[in-house]
Write an enzyme that holds these catalytic residues in place. Sequence first.
Site: not given
Length: 347
Positions: A145, A151, A289, A310
């Site tokens: 990112q 996120c 997150h 992630n």
Amino acid sequence: MASTILLILTIFISSITSGATSRGGLFETSAVEKHEQWMARFHRVYSDEPEKRNRFHIFKKNLEFVQRFNMNKNSTFMLDVNEFSDLTDEEFRATHTGLVVPEGINKISTLESRLVVPFRYENVSDTSESLDWRQEGAVTPVRYQGTCGGCWAFSAVAAVEGITKIAKGKLVTLSEQQLLDCATDYNQGCVGGIMSKAFEYIIRNQGITTEDNYPYQASQQTCHPTTQSLAFPAATISGYETVPMNNEEALLKAVSQQPVSVGIEGTGAAFRHYSGGIFDGECGTDLHHAVTIVGYGMSVEGTKYWVVKNSWGQTWGENGYMRIKRDVVDAPQGMCGLAMLAFYPLA
Ligand SMILES: *[C@@H]1O[C@H](CO)[C@@H](O)[C@H](O)[C@H]1NC(C)=O
Ligand SMILES: *[C@@H]1O[C@H](CO)[C@@H](O)[C@H](O)[C@H]1NC(C)=O
């Protein structure tokens, strides 16, 4: 002027020398070397010496944290310095996360998920012992990112990519940038947002386009004017649902059917420096997150885990993924709050 520079230089040199000869001097020297190696590895360039010195001190603190942690051989996971190791926890959180939960959503979803909101997977009973949507070909490569609190867009896109493959049989890499630029009802691009609002945009827009059509820029831009037509062939969703809150059993039922977007507290020093194993480190339930759960399983030692995708690049964790403890005793919120806020899109 020249004397000022000379003075600064003298102080700088003497601080290095005294550091190297005082107690812990060996560590200081090797930390300097490690910082240099680290800078080369991650192509880090600092604007000037004071900035470099400042970054070195943060790096050293993180390095010490990692080394101290790894001395505990009994831990189920390991840490390592990574590309975020010259940032403080606060800086990292401000630049590499980005989940913003609306006021009161926790209270509302507690009520709604128990009483009102449909949960189509409530009667799922044949969950296998383990499942990995990566092996089913429903997960695209891990992205990064960058320095952008986006996120939420990555989390939403991974879930939509998953259900698109599962329902329509095709794996397409979708555009986070489109969400950053266009899903601006509540969400604020790199400042932060939430996955449910990303899904609402995709429903309204009648689709989302591919990464190739609308590539990632790591900063918010103007919404692309031809988004509508570009969107047509890529992926659509008809709705989304919330997983009953604080219920890892319900989360398992959902993940057994498709990848699920979740909020998580992923900002502590241990989480940030995770390099492998099953994470059960220190963290709270302050959801800042967002990630996507793409599987679950159990280690040979019998520790149950979730597989988390992630958006911190492929050098973080296990090639960009984390295995994190599942079915935590006495914590219905799940490890790092991962069972508190979970959504999945509908085909
Ligand atoms: C090591 O881990 C096991 C399993 O988690 C635990 O039972 C044991 O008490 C730990 N030992 C030490 C020295 O921390
Ligand atoms: C689950 O089963 C119960 C009892 O048979 C039923 O009332 C309910 O509608 C089912 N839920 C779903 C989502 O199918």
